[in-house]
Design an enzyme around this catalytic site. Structure first.
Site, PDB file in Angstrom:
ATOM      1  N   HIS A 106     -14.258  35.092 -62.734  1.00 48.42           N
ATOM      2  CA  HIS A 106     -13.249  34.986 -64.076  1.00 48.42           C
ATOM      3  C   HIS A 106     -13.518  36.402 -64.967  1.00 48.42           C
ATOM      4  O   HIS A 106     -12.318  36.630 -65.447  1.00 48.42           O
ATOM      5  CB  HIS A 106     -13.525  33.846 -64.857  1.00 48.42           C
ATOM      6  N   ASP A 159     -14.842  28.722 -55.084  1.00 52.04           N
ATOM      7  CA  ASP A 159     -15.060  28.121 -56.151  1.00 52.04           C
ATOM      8  C   ASP A 159     -13.746  27.159 -56.643  1.00 52.04           C
ATOM      9  O   ASP A 159     -12.665  27.339 -56.082  1.00 52.04           O
ATOM     10  CB  ASP A 159     -15.199  29.071 -57.373  1.00 52.04           C
ATOM     11  N   HIS A 169     -12.070  26.972 -59.241  1.00 54.76           N
ATOM     12  CA  HIS A 169     -11.310  27.631 -59.979  1.00 54.76           C
ATOM     13  C   HIS A 169     -11.043  28.923 -59.523  1.00 54.76           C
ATOM     14  O   HIS A 169     -11.457  29.208 -58.675  1.00 54.76           O
ATOM     15  CB  HIS A 169     -11.976  27.872 -61.297  1.00 54.76           C
ATOM     16  N   ASP A 205     -18.180  23.736 -57.697  1.00 53.82           N
ATOM     17  CA  ASP A 205     -17.513  22.768 -58.314  1.00 53.82           C
ATOM     18  C   ASP A 205     -16.396  21.873 -57.541  1.00 53.82           C
ATOM     19  O   ASP A 205     -15.710  21.269 -58.408  1.00 53.82           O
ATOM     20  CB  ASP A 205     -17.087  23.565 -59.470  1.00 53.82           C
TER      21      ASP A 205
HETATM   22  C1  SP5 Z   1     -17.501  29.941 -62.895  1.00 51.90           C
HETATM   23  C2  SP5 Z   1     -16.850  28.820 -63.343  1.00 51.90           C
HETATM   24  O1  SP5 Z   1     -16.702  27.821 -62.517  1.00 51.90           O
HETATM   25  N1  SP5 Z   1     -16.167  28.696 -64.390  1.00 51.90           N
HETATM   26  C3  SP5 Z   1     -15.316  27.649 -65.215  1.00 51.90           C
HETATM   27  C4  SP5 Z   1     -15.196  27.622 -66.413  1.00 51.90           C
HETATM   28  C5  SP5 Z   1     -14.222  26.456 -66.897  1.00 51.90           C
HETATM   29  N2  SP5 Z   1     -14.108  26.180 -68.231  1.00 51.90           N
HETATM   30  C6  SP5 Z   1     -13.200  25.383 -68.645  1.00 51.90           C
HETATM   31  C7  SP5 Z   1     -13.205  23.923 -67.925  1.00 51.90           C
HETATM   32  C8  SP5 Z   1     -11.891  23.413 -68.637  1.00 51.90           C
HETATM   33  C9  SP5 Z   1     -12.153  21.940 -67.851  1.00 51.90           C
HETATM   34  N3  SP5 Z   1     -10.811  20.905 -68.126  1.00 51.90           N
HETATM   35  C10 SP5 Z   1     -11.131  19.897 -67.939  1.00 51.90           C
HETATM   36  C11 SP5 Z   1      -9.996  19.631 -66.781  1.00 51.90           C
HETATM   37  C12 SP5 Z   1     -10.301  18.259 -65.928  1.00 51.90           C
HETATM   38  N4  SP5 Z   1      -9.746  18.359 -64.678  1.00 51.90           N
HETATM   39 ZN    ZN Z   2     -15.783  27.102 -60.993  1.00 51.63          ZN
END
Ligand code: SP5
Ligand code: ZN
Length: 383
Positions: free
Chosen positions: A188, A233, A235, A321
């Site tokens: 990120h 990942d 995300h 994740d």
């Molecule tokens: C490296 C990495 O995996 N970073 C991810 C950081 C995420 N932080 C914010 C998470 C927000 C999650 N919101 C919950 C939504 C449910 N689906």
């Molecule tokens: Zn992630």
């Protein structure tokens, strides 16, 4: 014969230096999910797998050069001095956490210069999950150096592999794999902004370093080594995308959730720009994605984009994740899915460096990461 043990590059500093106390999740204060014990449970699992892995804590010092190729100097200066300035300005010892992030509708950025750390904390960070503690910069620096050490060994392993293929002692179905077990993660982190638990983009730093080595030539065209990034990942890797958005090498590809964090990047319409047009491939997936869906999409991505790119090396942003019980994310991928994902990557037949990103289900973290790595080696794990 290709070596049957996979080399794991890590450092105890990945556990000890960066231990933020909390984060906010959907408005509530909770423990920090990107926790220091993540590294320990992964390591413990890998060490339990007979002699499949060879762990080394040898870290070479590559200095600032490779990091400065990817990140802007003012951002690096900020990361280095932020905690001290924050404390001097009366900030809480827990660490630097932005209170005001310059929203694009405020549109003042560029006109007003951030004058103090309170302002800079917002200028250089896009969310509230990348707190800067006393030794965070050292931790991120160390993670980048560990990743570079692994990248250098990837070159050696790939050369050795090429020689054994030529000598007929192995086939292209048996490519070498290496693993950088690092934290904090990186994908990120953009060229001048941190967020999402990430500060320095470990994978981007390693990729750029490989491309920059004057003596390393691509097998495909004699130019710099060609690198394909697979970001698996959950995300979207907004940082890696931004850093390489206008270049044709590396190729960035990502499978990620369509409507989850970081929310504002990751659409299939983001294809790169200028010389980079066509070299940024985003494949957003729905929340209900299963093992079969995931592996099928990954295989198609590999066939349609990764293999035609003719990469010399694959760099994987390894996040688990995607796991069904991940506490902050999660598709419907199960522990049986991970060896299949590793096997799909193995079938590309190209030397691969896996770099740790996310994955927060501590109970299954070792099993799931190990599953990908063992799958890549053509092995299966045991509990
Ligand atoms: C490296 C990495 O995996 N970073 C991810 C950081 C995420 N932080 C914010 C998470 C927000 C999650 N919101 C919950 C939504 C449910 N689906
Ligand atoms: Zn992630």
């Amino acid at each position: 014969m290709a070596p049957s043990r996979m080399k794991v590059f890590t450092s105890t500093l990945c556990t000890t230096l960066h231990t933020p106390a909390f984060e906010f999740l959907s408005g509530s204060e909770t423990h920090f999910f990107e926790s220091p014990d993540r590294r320990d449970v992964i390591l413990k699992y890998l060490e339990s797998q007979g002699d499949a892995f060879e762990v080394t804590e040898r870290v070479e010092d590559f200095g600032a050069g490779p990091i400065e190729r990817v990140h802007k100097q003012d951002f690096l200066d900020y990361l280095k001095t932020a905690y001290e300035e924050w404390i001097q300005e009366g900030g809480h010892p827990n660490g630097v956490l932005p209170g005001t992030i310059p929203h694009y509708k405020v549109a003042r950025l560029g006109k007003l210069k951030a004058a103090n750390c309170l302002a800079k904390s917002g200028e250089y960070c896009f969310d509230m999950s990348a707190v800067i503690t006393k030794d965070t910069f050292k931790a991120a620096w160390n993670a980048a150096q560990v990743t570079l050490t692994a990248a250098k060994d990837l070159v050696r392993a790939a050369d050795e592999y090429e020689k054994s293929v030529e000598a007929g002692s192995t086939t292209r179905e048996n490519p070498p794999g290496l693993y950088a077990l690092v934290r904090p993660p990186g994908h990120h982190a953009q060229s001048d902004i941190c967020g999402g638990y990430c500060y320095l983009n470990n994978l981007a730093i390693a990729a750029q370093w490989l491309i920059d080595q004057p003596d390393l030539k691509s097998n495909a065209d004699g130019g710099p080594k060609r690198i394909a990034i697979l970001d698996i990942d959950f995300h979207h890797g907004n940082g890696t995308q931004e850093i390489f958005y206008s270049v044709a090498n590396p190729l960035y590809t990502s499978l990620h959730s369509v409507d989850d964090y970081p929310y504002f990047t990751g659409s299939a319409l983001e294809k790169g720009e200028g010389e980079g047009l066509g070299f940024n491939i985003n494949i957003p997936l729905v929340q209900a994605t299963t093992n079969d869906d995931y592996v099928e999409t990954l295989d198609k991505l590999i066939q349609d984009h990764v293999i035609p790119f003719k990469p010399d090396y694959i760099l994987v942003s390894l996040g688990v994740d995607t796991y069904k019980d991940d506490p902050i994310a999660g598709f419907l991928v199960t522990s049986e899915g991970y060896p299949r994902i590793g096997n799909s990557i193995r079938k590309i037949g190209v030397p691969t460096l896996f770099i740790q990103e996310g994955g927060y289900c501590i109970e299954k973290l070792g099993l799931n990461v190990g599953g990908i790595l063992l799958g890549y080696m053509g092995k299966t794990g045991s509990l």
